[in-house]
Enzyme design. Sequence first.
Site, PDB file in Angstrom:
ATOM      1  N   ASP A   1       1.461  -8.939   1.693  1.00 26.79           N
ATOM      2  CA  ASP A   1       0.228  -8.301   1.206  1.00 26.79           C
ATOM      3  C   ASP A   1      -0.669  -9.408   0.658  1.00 26.79           C
ATOM      4  OD1 ASP A   1      -0.136  -4.950   0.377  1.00 26.79           O
ATOM      5  OD2 ASP A   1      -1.705  -6.413  -0.076  1.00 26.79           O
ATOM      6  N   ILE A   2      -1.894  -9.030   0.369  1.00 29.47           N
ATOM      7  CA  ILE A   2      -2.856 -10.020  -0.125  1.00 29.47           C
ATOM      8  C   ILE A   2      -2.545 -10.429  -1.569  1.00 29.47           C
ATOM      9  CG2 ILE A   2      -4.520  -8.229  -0.841  1.00 29.47           C
ATOM     10  CD1 ILE A   2      -6.153 -10.959   0.785  1.00 29.47           C
TER      11      ILE A   2
ATOM     12  N   GLY B   1       0.814  -1.217   0.000  1.00 25.06           N
ATOM     13  CA  GLY B   1       0.000   0.000   0.000  1.00 25.06           C
ATOM     14  C   GLY B   1       0.843   1.261   0.000  1.00 25.06           C
TER      15      GLY B   1
ATOM     16  N   TYR C   1     -15.118   3.792   8.204  1.00 22.31           N
ATOM     17  CA  TYR C   1     -13.666   3.791   8.439  1.00 22.31           C
ATOM     18  C   TYR C   1     -13.347   4.448   9.780  1.00 22.31           C
ATOM     19  CZ  TYR C   1      -8.765   5.179   7.583  1.00 22.31           C
ATOM     20  OH  TYR C   1      -7.407   5.390   7.672  1.00 22.31           O
TER      21      TYR C   1
HETATM   22  N1  SER Z   1      -6.242   9.319   4.194  1.00 27.42           N
HETATM   23  C1  SER Z   1      -7.321   8.685   4.892  1.00 27.42           C
HETATM   24  C2  SER Z   1      -8.583   8.790   4.121  1.00 27.42           C
HETATM   25  O1  SER Z   1      -8.760   9.768   3.434  1.00 27.42           O
HETATM   26  C3  SER Z   1      -7.504   9.308   6.235  1.00 27.42           C
HETATM   27  O2  SER Z   1      -6.889   8.515   7.187  1.00 27.42           O
HETATM   28  O3  SER Z   1      -9.395   7.932   4.231  1.00 27.42           O
END
Ligand code: SER
Length: 317
Positions: A35-36, A12, A143
């Site tokens: 990684d996956i 990532g 998130y």
């Molecule tokens: N960069 C991230 C996002 O935009 C924030 O932790 O989801």
Amino acid sequence: MSSKILIIGACGQIGTELTIKLREIHGVDNVIASDINTRNLDLVNAGPFVILDAKNFNAIKDCCINHKIDTVYLMAALLSATGEKYPMEAWDLNMNSLFHVLNLAKSKQIKKVFWPSSIAVFGPSTPRTQTPQHTICEPTTVYGITKQVGERWCEYYHEKYGVDVRSIRYPGIISHKAMPGGGTTDYAVEIYHEAIKEGKYESFLSENTHLPMMFMDDAIKATTEIMAANSEHLSIRSSYNLSAISFSPKEIAESIQAEMPNFKITFKPDFRQAIADSWPSSIDDSVARKDWNWSHDFNLHTMTKVMLRELAKTYKS
Ligand code: SER
């Protein structure tokens, strides 16, 4: 004895550069990237790499046993914009991967854990400017909810089981090596790519949306420094506020125009605007500065110069 490290989610945006830096510090063979899939071939071919699903406890455990791992950096996650499209998948990946790693530390299979949190733990009821370390956290994204809950679990595992877990609330991270994926702050990376490729960019956030941001070199510095810090100096075991710069799409465009006067920006906000509007515009990170001497090096101007220079090289080759 040198530390033996596993990075989960190494392909990532942050994982890629963290792998490079940790190999510089600890030696290539002491840092296992995983990684996956093998989507980042430069990274896959640069040293030890294993395919690993962050949701598979036994796979992580076997990898830690086989490679005698003592420290895990858990960088796999679904970010804010993708999380809104796939809420259950975000919950599943972000929470279960964290439990797997915390439980390995609880059972003393590993000694130390790094887990990133985010400015997404904050929400519309949080004070927006100079957001304090301890404040209202009512996130409105999936998130953000996973990061807030994850923070609580990190602190819980530290208090109840003595787990040495360390965490920072990353702001938007800007880098020129691996692309970010699925975040609300991604515009601040895309804009540099489009400036070099097309000389123009259409921003999915409105012109005056200020968000906390940071150049990758500073994010990596913060990550390695908090992991090297004396455990007794760390007063926060949920996650540290971390700050460097704060700017809007208009201001980043102006910093690009200072180098490329013909660069053009237009604005077409989409669903990510609502996410950005729920986050702080600047962060008070004085606790990190006090506890482990955090300080940042890059401002908007110096970051823009490096981004444009490096991406010009990338697209030329
Ligand atoms: N960069 C991230 C996002 O935009 C924030 O932790 O989801």
